[in-house]
Design a protein around this motif. Structure first.
Motif, PDB file in Angstrom:
ATOM      1  N   GLU A   1      12.685  71.030  85.097  1.00 18.71           N
ATOM      2  CA  GLU A   1      13.275  72.012  85.747  1.00 18.71           C
ATOM      3  C   GLU A   1      12.139  72.877  86.146  1.00 18.71           C
ATOM      4  O   GLU A   1      12.303  73.492  87.284  1.00 18.71           O
ATOM      5  CB  GLU A   1      14.655  72.361  85.070  1.00 18.71           C
ATOM      6  CG  GLU A   1      15.629  71.521  84.843  1.00 18.71           C
ATOM      7  CD  GLU A   1      16.736  72.111  83.984  1.00 18.71           C
ATOM      8  OE1 GLU A   1      17.723  71.414  83.759  1.00 18.71           O
ATOM      9  OE2 GLU A   1      16.383  73.114  83.167  1.00 18.71           O
TER      10      GLU A   1
ATOM     11  N   LYS B   1      13.749  68.126  79.516  1.00 18.62           N
ATOM     12  CA  LYS B   1      14.549  68.813  80.510  1.00 18.62           C
ATOM     13  C   LYS B   1      14.083  70.157  81.141  1.00 18.62           C
ATOM     14  O   LYS B   1      13.818  70.239  82.311  1.00 18.62           O
ATOM     15  CB  LYS B   1      16.057  68.737  79.921  1.00 18.62           C
ATOM     16  CG  LYS B   1      16.991  69.345  81.284  1.00 18.62           C
ATOM     17  CD  LYS B   1      18.289  69.221  80.499  1.00 18.62           C
ATOM     18  CE  LYS B   1      19.523  69.882  81.402  1.00 18.62           C
ATOM     19  NZ  LYS B   1      19.474  71.393  81.246  1.00 18.62           N
TER      20      LYS B   1
ATOM     21  N   ARG C   1      10.944  67.517  92.244  1.00 19.25           N
ATOM     22  CA  ARG C   1      11.924  68.269  93.469  1.00 19.25           C
ATOM     23  C   ARG C   1      12.680  67.003  94.041  1.00 19.25           C
ATOM     24  O   ARG C   1      13.751  67.347  94.745  1.00 19.25           O
ATOM     25  CB  ARG C   1      10.993  68.780  94.628  1.00 19.25           C
ATOM     26  CG  ARG C   1      10.544  70.305  94.235  1.00 19.25           C
ATOM     27  CD  ARG C   1      10.122  70.886  95.261  1.00 19.25           C
ATOM     28  NE  ARG C   1       8.746  70.292  96.042  1.00 19.25           N
ATOM     29  CZ  ARG C   1       7.573  70.645  95.246  1.00 19.25           C
ATOM     30  NH1 ARG C   1       7.414  71.348  94.370  1.00 19.25           N
ATOM     31  NH2 ARG C   1       6.437  70.004  95.775  1.00 19.25           N
ATOM     32  N   LYS C   2      12.209  65.898  93.819  1.00 18.03           N
ATOM     33  CA  LYS C   2      13.322  64.700  94.457  1.00 18.03           C
ATOM     34  C   LYS C   2      14.208  64.265  93.395  1.00 18.03           C
ATOM     35  O   LYS C   2      15.157  63.342  93.860  1.00 18.03           O
ATOM     36  CB  LYS C   2      12.330  63.375  94.741  1.00 18.03           C
ATOM     37  CG  LYS C   2      11.375  63.728  96.038  1.00 18.03           C
ATOM     38  CD  LYS C   2      10.430  62.713  96.262  1.00 18.03           C
ATOM     39  CE  LYS C   2       9.474  63.358  97.407  1.00 18.03           C
ATOM     40  NZ  LYS C   2       8.407  62.347  97.624  1.00 18.03           N
ATOM     41  N   LEU C   3      14.332  64.758  92.022  1.00 15.69           N
ATOM     42  CA  LEU C   3      15.110  64.405  91.138  1.00 15.69           C
ATOM     43  C   LEU C   3      16.443  65.283  91.369  1.00 15.69           C
ATOM     44  O   LEU C   3      16.480  66.408  91.249  1.00 15.69           O
ATOM     45  CB  LEU C   3      14.441  64.448  89.891  1.00 15.69           C
ATOM     46  CG  LEU C   3      13.399  63.606  89.434  1.00 15.69           C
ATOM     47  CD1 LEU C   3      12.723  63.922  88.116  1.00 15.69           C
ATOM     48  CD2 LEU C   3      13.372  62.288  89.584  1.00 15.69           C
ATOM     49  N   THR C   4      17.550  64.471  90.983  1.00 11.89           N
ATOM     50  CA  THR C   4      18.862  65.343  91.071  1.00 11.89           C
ATOM     51  C   THR C   4      19.102  65.733  89.440  1.00 11.89           C
ATOM     52  O   THR C   4      18.419  65.126  88.516  1.00 11.89           O
ATOM     53  CB  THR C   4      20.065  64.496  91.388  1.00 11.89           C
ATOM     54  OG1 THR C   4      20.189  63.459  90.344  1.00 11.89           O
ATOM     55  CG2 THR C   4      19.925  63.925  92.627  1.00 11.89           C
ATOM     56  N   ASP C   5      20.063  66.884  89.221  1.00 14.60           N
ATOM     57  CA  ASP C   5      20.337  67.143  87.814  1.00 14.60           C
ATOM     58  C   ASP C   5      20.595  66.355  87.077  1.00 14.60           C
ATOM     59  O   ASP C   5      20.129  65.844  86.007  1.00 14.60           O
ATOM     60  CB  ASP C   5      21.359  68.266  87.924  1.00 14.60           C
ATOM     61  CG  ASP C   5      20.995  69.773  88.460  1.00 14.60           C
ATOM     62  OD1 ASP C   5      19.770  69.964  88.540  1.00 14.60           O
ATOM     63  OD2 ASP C   5      22.042  70.358  88.914  1.00 14.60           O
ATOM     64  N   ASP C   6      21.474  65.276  87.495  1.00 14.20           N
ATOM     65  CA  ASP C   6      22.051  63.859  86.644  1.00 14.20           C
ATOM     66  C   ASP C   6      20.559  63.128  86.273  1.00 14.20           C
ATOM     67  O   ASP C   6      20.703  62.724  85.108  1.00 14.20           O
ATOM     68  CB  ASP C   6      23.013  62.992  87.429  1.00 14.20           C
ATOM     69  CG  ASP C   6      24.174  63.910  87.522  1.00 14.20           C
ATOM     70  OD1 ASP C   6      24.411  64.867  86.809  1.00 14.20           O
ATOM     71  OD2 ASP C   6      25.103  63.401  88.084  1.00 14.20           O
ATOM     72  N   GLU C   7      19.805  62.978  87.239  1.00 12.56           N
ATOM     73  CA  GLU C   7      18.570  62.084  86.845  1.00 12.56           C
ATOM     74  C   GLU C   7      17.785  62.862  85.852  1.00 12.56           C
ATOM     75  O   GLU C   7      17.394  62.252  84.914  1.00 12.56           O
ATOM     76  CB  GLU C   7      17.809  61.859  88.133  1.00 12.56           C
ATOM     77  CG  GLU C   7      18.754  60.769  89.237  1.00 12.56           C
ATOM     78  CD  GLU C   7      17.806  60.690  90.440  1.00 12.56           C
ATOM     79  OE1 GLU C   7      18.076  59.623  91.131  1.00 12.56           O
ATOM     80  OE2 GLU C   7      17.213  61.487  90.943  1.00 12.56           O
TER      81      GLU C   7
ATOM     82  N   ARG D   1      10.156  71.545  89.046  1.00 15.43           N
ATOM     83  CA  ARG D   1      11.067  71.365  90.237  1.00 15.43           C
ATOM     84  C   ARG D   1      11.235  72.975  90.773  1.00 15.43           C
ATOM     85  O   ARG D   1      11.131  73.134  91.897  1.00 15.43           O
ATOM     86  CB  ARG D   1      12.591  71.012  89.807  1.00 15.43           C
ATOM     87  CG  ARG D   1      13.154  70.625  91.287  1.00 15.43           C
ATOM     88  CD  ARG D   1      14.761  70.332  90.803  1.00 15.43           C
ATOM     89  NE  ARG D   1      15.657  71.517  90.008  1.00 15.43           N
ATOM     90  CZ  ARG D   1      16.528  71.405  89.395  1.00 15.43           C
ATOM     91  NH1 ARG D   1      17.122  69.972  89.616  1.00 15.43           N
ATOM     92  NH2 ARG D   1      16.992  72.375  88.505  1.00 15.43           N
TER      93      ARG D   1
ATOM     94  N   ARG E   1      12.728  57.181  98.564  1.00 14.89           N
ATOM     95  CA  ARG E   1      12.655  58.772  98.340  1.00 14.89           C
ATOM     96  C   ARG E   1      11.117  58.986  98.179  1.00 14.89           C
ATOM     97  O   ARG E   1      10.760  60.232  97.761  1.00 14.89           O
ATOM     98  CB  ARG E   1      13.408  59.390  97.187  1.00 14.89           C
ATOM     99  CG  ARG E   1      14.843  59.657  97.506  1.00 14.89           C
ATOM    100  CD  ARG E   1      15.569  60.304  96.389  1.00 14.89           C
ATOM    101  NE  ARG E   1      15.738  59.388  95.223  1.00 14.89           N
ATOM    102  CZ  ARG E   1      16.066  59.744  93.969  1.00 14.89           C
ATOM    103  NH1 ARG E   1      16.309  60.949  93.885  1.00 14.89           N
ATOM    104  NH2 ARG E   1      16.407  58.538  93.304  1.00 14.89           N
TER     105      ARG E   1
END
Ligand code: HEC
Ligand code: HEC
Length: 226
Positions: free
Chosen positions: A181, A177, A201-207, A184, A145
């Motif tokens: 956010e 966190k 912007r490349k990270l998911t919520d879980d990450e 992002r 990514r």
């Protein structure tokens, strides 16, 4: 502005201390020292920093007040200036830094920057979340990514590198966190070249959840003897 209950309480305490504070603070027109600003305000409207960030700079997880003890003074001075100029949005901090002069920003940043880092008391996340976080912090996802490892910029153990890259280890998860956010979503755009926006912007919520929880439980100070 919505606070968890502990935060609201701390903010009230801040106001109470503000009323009592100016007694010990600078005379009219004088520059308050870092210690005065931290413990009693600058006497011109800035609330004492310690009412939210603590006398030891350890902040408050529930209130979303970051750890500032031992954070790089140059980094903090830059953030405080950005908040004062409205370039970093912080409804909580803006009225506090509004009356600080440049010299006072330098002084209070030096004061907290010279404090010893505090030992983290956060519980690490579950094993699978910890594994996700460790991989991103040490290796990133490259070339997959085009996501560089956090440590490439934030240094070994994510403990920070000079004024450009803040320490993340031992910072409160709630604050980490909220900042990931904000980068992002583009509500925090204070990083030169959008470095953090590109990462976040490349990270998911879980990450983001895994990284925040894991980093919070890491030692802010380099562990001895290994
Ligand atoms: C009423 C509570 C409160 C008081 C008082 C307060 N802060 Fe903060 N501070 C916060 C919050 C909350 C944040 C996180 C930014 C946000 O979410 O708005 C923050 C963020 C910061 C940051 C940025 C940290 C980072 O890692 O980027 C610095 C530096 C800081 N504060 C220093 C200070 C100093 C110095 C004072 C005293 C002049 C002070 N604060 C007074 C609540 C407070
Ligand atoms: C290419 C360099 C770079 C990489 C890689 C990077 N960061 Fe950052 N990060 C920065 C910079 C620069 C800042 C300071 C931004 C500013 O000045 O506002 C920052 C700030 C932050 C902050 C705000 C800290 C605070 O005290 O307010 C968090 C949280 C953060 N980074 C998390 C991460 C995580 C997690 C990763 C890995 C997934 C990561 N960063 C990867 C450059 C980077």
């Amino acid at each position: 502005m919505s606070f968890p209950r502990a935060g609201a309480l701390t903010a009230l305490l801040a106001l109470a201390t503000l009323v009592a504070g100016p007694l010990a603070a600078a005379e009219d027109g004088a520059t308050a020292s870092g210690e005065q600003i931290a413990t009693a305000g600058n006497g011109k409207g800035s609330a004492p920093c310690m009412s939210c960030h603590g006398a030891d700079g350890s902040g408050n997880a529930a209130g979303g007040f970051p750890v500032i003890a031992g954070q790089d003074a140059g980094y903090m001075a830059r953030q405080l200036t950005l908040i004062r100029e409205g370039k970093r949005t912080s409804p909580v901090m803006a009225p506090i830094v509004g009356s600080l002069t440049d010299d006072e920003i330098q002084a209070v940043s030096a004061y907290y920057g010279a404090m010893p880092k505090v030992a983290s008391s956060a519980e690490p996340p579950a094993e699978d979340a910890a594994a996700v976080a460790l991989a991103l912090v040490q290796d990133g996802d490259w070339p997959g990514r085009d996501l560089p490892a956090c440590n490439r910029c934030h240094g070994p153990g994510a403990r920070g590198v000079d004024a450009s890259f803040p320490g993340l280890a031992g910072q409160h998860a709630s604050y980490l966190k909220s900042q990931l956010e904000a980068f992002r979503d583009g509500t925090r755009k204070t990083d030169p070249g959008d470095l953090m926006g590109t990462v976040a912007r490349k990270l998911t919520d879980d990450e983001i959840a895994a990284l925040s929880g894991w980093l919070a439980a890491q030692p802010a100070v380099r562990p001895e003897a290994n």
